[in-house]
Enzyme design. Structure first.
Site, short mmCIF file in Angstrom:
data_model
loop_
_atom_site.label_atom_id
_atom_site.label_comp_id
_atom_site.label_asym_id
_atom_site.label_seq_id
_atom_site.Cartn_x
_atom_site.Cartn_y
_atom_site.Cartn_z
N ARG A 24 -61.26 87.96 72.46
CA ARG A 24 -60.25 88.87 72.15
C ARG A 24 -59.93 89.67 73.53
O ARG A 24 -58.85 90.08 73.77
CB ARG A 24 -60.62 90.11 71.12
CG ARG A 24 -60.49 89.58 69.71
CD ARG A 24 -60.73 90.44 68.58
NE ARG A 24 -60.42 89.83 67.28
CZ ARG A 24 -60.73 90.34 66.37
NH1 ARG A 24 -61.33 91.45 66.25
NH2 ARG A 24 -60.19 89.94 65.01
N LYS B 2 -65.32 86.04 49.82
CA LYS B 2 -64.80 86.39 48.39
C LYS B 2 -63.49 85.51 47.92
O LYS B 2 -62.54 85.52 48.81
CB LYS B 2 -64.56 87.94 48.90
CG LYS B 2 -65.49 88.90 48.67
CD LYS B 2 -65.00 90.20 48.64
CE LYS B 2 -66.12 91.30 48.80
NZ LYS B 2 -65.46 92.70 48.94
N GLY C 171 -63.40 84.97 62.19
CA GLY C 171 -64.23 85.06 63.17
C GLY C 171 -65.33 84.06 62.97
O GLY C 171 -65.73 83.51 64.04
N GLY D 64 -57.94 88.25 59.08
CA GLY D 64 -57.09 89.09 58.00
C GLY D 64 -55.43 88.91 58.32
O GLY D 64 -54.74 88.61 57.43
P1 AMP Z 1 -64.84 86.11 55.02
O1 AMP Z 1 -64.98 87.11 56.13
O2 AMP Z 1 -64.23 86.43 53.79
O3 AMP Z 1 -64.30 84.82 55.68
O4 AMP Z 1 -66.57 85.79 54.95
C1 AMP Z 1 -67.35 85.39 56.10
C2 AMP Z 1 -68.74 85.64 55.49
O5 AMP Z 1 -69.14 84.84 54.19
C3 AMP Z 1 -69.78 85.37 56.36
O6 AMP Z 1 -70.39 86.49 56.77
C4 AMP Z 1 -70.74 84.43 55.55
O7 AMP Z 1 -72.17 84.65 55.71
C5 AMP Z 1 -70.31 84.60 54.04
N1 AMP Z 1 -70.70 83.35 53.20
C6 AMP Z 1 -70.12 82.44 53.35
N2 AMP Z 1 -70.68 81.56 52.34
C7 AMP Z 1 -71.76 82.54 51.88
C8 AMP Z 1 -72.44 82.02 50.60
N3 AMP Z 1 -72.46 80.80 49.87
N4 AMP Z 1 -73.20 83.14 50.11
C9 AMP Z 1 -73.11 84.46 50.72
N5 AMP Z 1 -72.04 84.68 51.77
C10 AMP Z 1 -71.56 83.68 52.35
#
Ligand code: AMP
Length: 397
Positions: free
Chosen positions: A40, A201, A354, A377
């Site tokens: 960044r 999520k 990230g 985001g």
């Molecule tokens: P996001 O910011 O929504 O792209 O999510 C990224 C985060 O999702 C990372 O910190 C990962 O550790 C978490 N993540 C990915 N797969 C899993 C999983 N199966 N269980 C728990 N956390 C997860």
């Protein structure tokens, strides 16, 4: 809104002007305060150098982390000022506050072609509240405003949104690059167009899933969000992440994909662990056989092969979100496999978020990607077709 119609820093006269530049210096750092990824900062240099070369007085500002409206030494931007001084090979003065005496004195002493960085904007709760008085105060330091904080453009905060009402407002070269890379790909994607979504999520990505279903040929879903889908199809998922209020929505997405003729890929096996811990006992099991008390923390080997095969012939790939807990070596294989498949495919590729970007950098594949976005985001919101507050109010050409 036509993003490409926004004025950029090269469309205005900046010489002898005080220019307030909103950057996104929200960089990851370790417990010793060492920056672990300078992307960044690196990406902000083009605009800053341009302003220095054109003899502007450059006032940089940014947030870092979530200090919740209070001073917190851990989130001070002082180390960013040092990093910038190194990268630019010139002194970057550091103001110890945002709108106080230190900022005022530092700015008043700036000469043409000099740079200062203000302290963390989020030490004031007014920043995230988009407080007009706070925007006005920031704006009072400058003659012109440049937004180059792509990673924060989806937030209507004072230094992003409110300030554009007080000053002539244009975008920097980073925002221009992000916008043109993504618009070009979305407007005329080389086919097959494949989107890969992962991360924690479903709820964060519903909007983008719906909008991508209108455009893509294949949709690949992995990561924590996949378990809500697996569960919605009637399989038990042990203690894996699940958003139980999103099960209907997951079923709707599966149905919509069928209706739109989009090939949807979900994990067929998973690497599950006993606990949410990097060193937990683990095993690979089929997606319909996750044992009670175990949680899915990565896609399994069969899934990694299935996804890689699906990516092989891609013309365009949009990827956002890891396939598992990729920060932990034991559960990073799925994310690594996807990164490799994209690199090998030779497809036009946009990487956002990230964790996905970190996997690409770690593997040394960055130069094989078309565009690695500095905003997870913000890039999702853009792909979703939503307006970004940080760009919406910038001046048109
Ligand atoms: P996001 O910011 O929504 O792209 O999510 C990224 C985060 O999702 C990372 O910190 C990962 O550790 C978490 N993540 C990915 N797969 C899993 C999983 N199966 N269980 C728990 N956390 C997860």
């Amino acid at each position: 809104m036509n993003y490409l119609n926004k004025k950029t820093v090269s469309d205005i006269d900046v010489t002898n002007k005080k220019v307030l530049v909103r950057c996104d210096f929200n960089v990851p750092f370790d417990e010793n305060g060492n920056i672990t990824d300078t992307k960044r900062i690196d990406e902000s240099l083009k605009t800053i150098k341009y302003l220095v070369d054109n003899k502007a007085k450059v006032i940089l500002c940014s947030h870092l982390g979530r200090p919740k409206g209070k001073f917190n030494k851990k989130f001070s931007l002082e180390f960013v000022a040092k990093e910038l001084s190194k990268s630019l090979n010139m002194d970057v003065k550091f103001a110890r506050d945002v709108i106080g005496e230190s900022a005022e004195t530092t700015i008043s002493q700036l000469k043409n072609g000099e740079i200062c960085l203000l302290e963390n904007l989020r030490f004031h709760k007014e920043e995230e509240e988009n407080d007009p008085k706070f925007s006005e105060k920031l704006a009072s330091f400058a003659d012109v405003y440049v937004n180059d904080a792509f990673g924060t453009c989806h937030r209507a905060h004072a230094s992003i949104a409110g300030v554009t009402e007080c000053l002539p407002a244009v975008c920097g070269f980073l925002i221009q690059k992000e916008m043109s890379a993504m618009s070009e790909i979305l407007d005329n994607p080389k086919r097959p167009f494949i989107s890969i979504l992962g991360g924690a999520k479903v709820s964060d990505k519903i909007g983008v899933i719906n909008s991508l279903l209108e455009k893509v040929d294949k949709l690949i879903i992995g990561g924590g969000m996949a378990y809500t889908f697996i569960n919605s199809l009637g399989y038990s998922i042990g203690t894996s992440l699940c958003e139980s209020d999103k099960l209907d929505l997951a079923r709707d997405i599966v149905a919509k994909a069928k209706e739109k003729n989009v090939k949807l890929f979900l994990p067929v096996d998973n690497k599950v662990g006993r606990e949410y811990d990097p060193n937990t006992e683990s095993q690979i099991v089929d997606a319909d056989k996750i044992p009670d008390g175990w949680m899915g923390l990565d896609i399994g080997t069969k899934t990694a092969e299935l996804f890689s095969e699906a990516i092989k012939d891609a013309g365009t790939v949009v990827w956002n979100g890891p396939m598992g807990v990729s920060e932990w070596d034991n559960f990073a294989n799925g994310t690594i496999a996807v990164a490799k498949a994209i690199a090998d495919s030779g497809a036009v590729s946009i990487i956002g978020g990230g964790d996905s970007a970190a996997a690409i950098e770690k593997l040394g594949f960055a130069d094989k990607m078309t565009h690695i976005s500095t905003g997870g985001g913000a890039s999702l919101q853009f792909l979703e077709g939503k307006e970004l507050p940080g760009i919406l109010h910038l001046n048109d050409k």
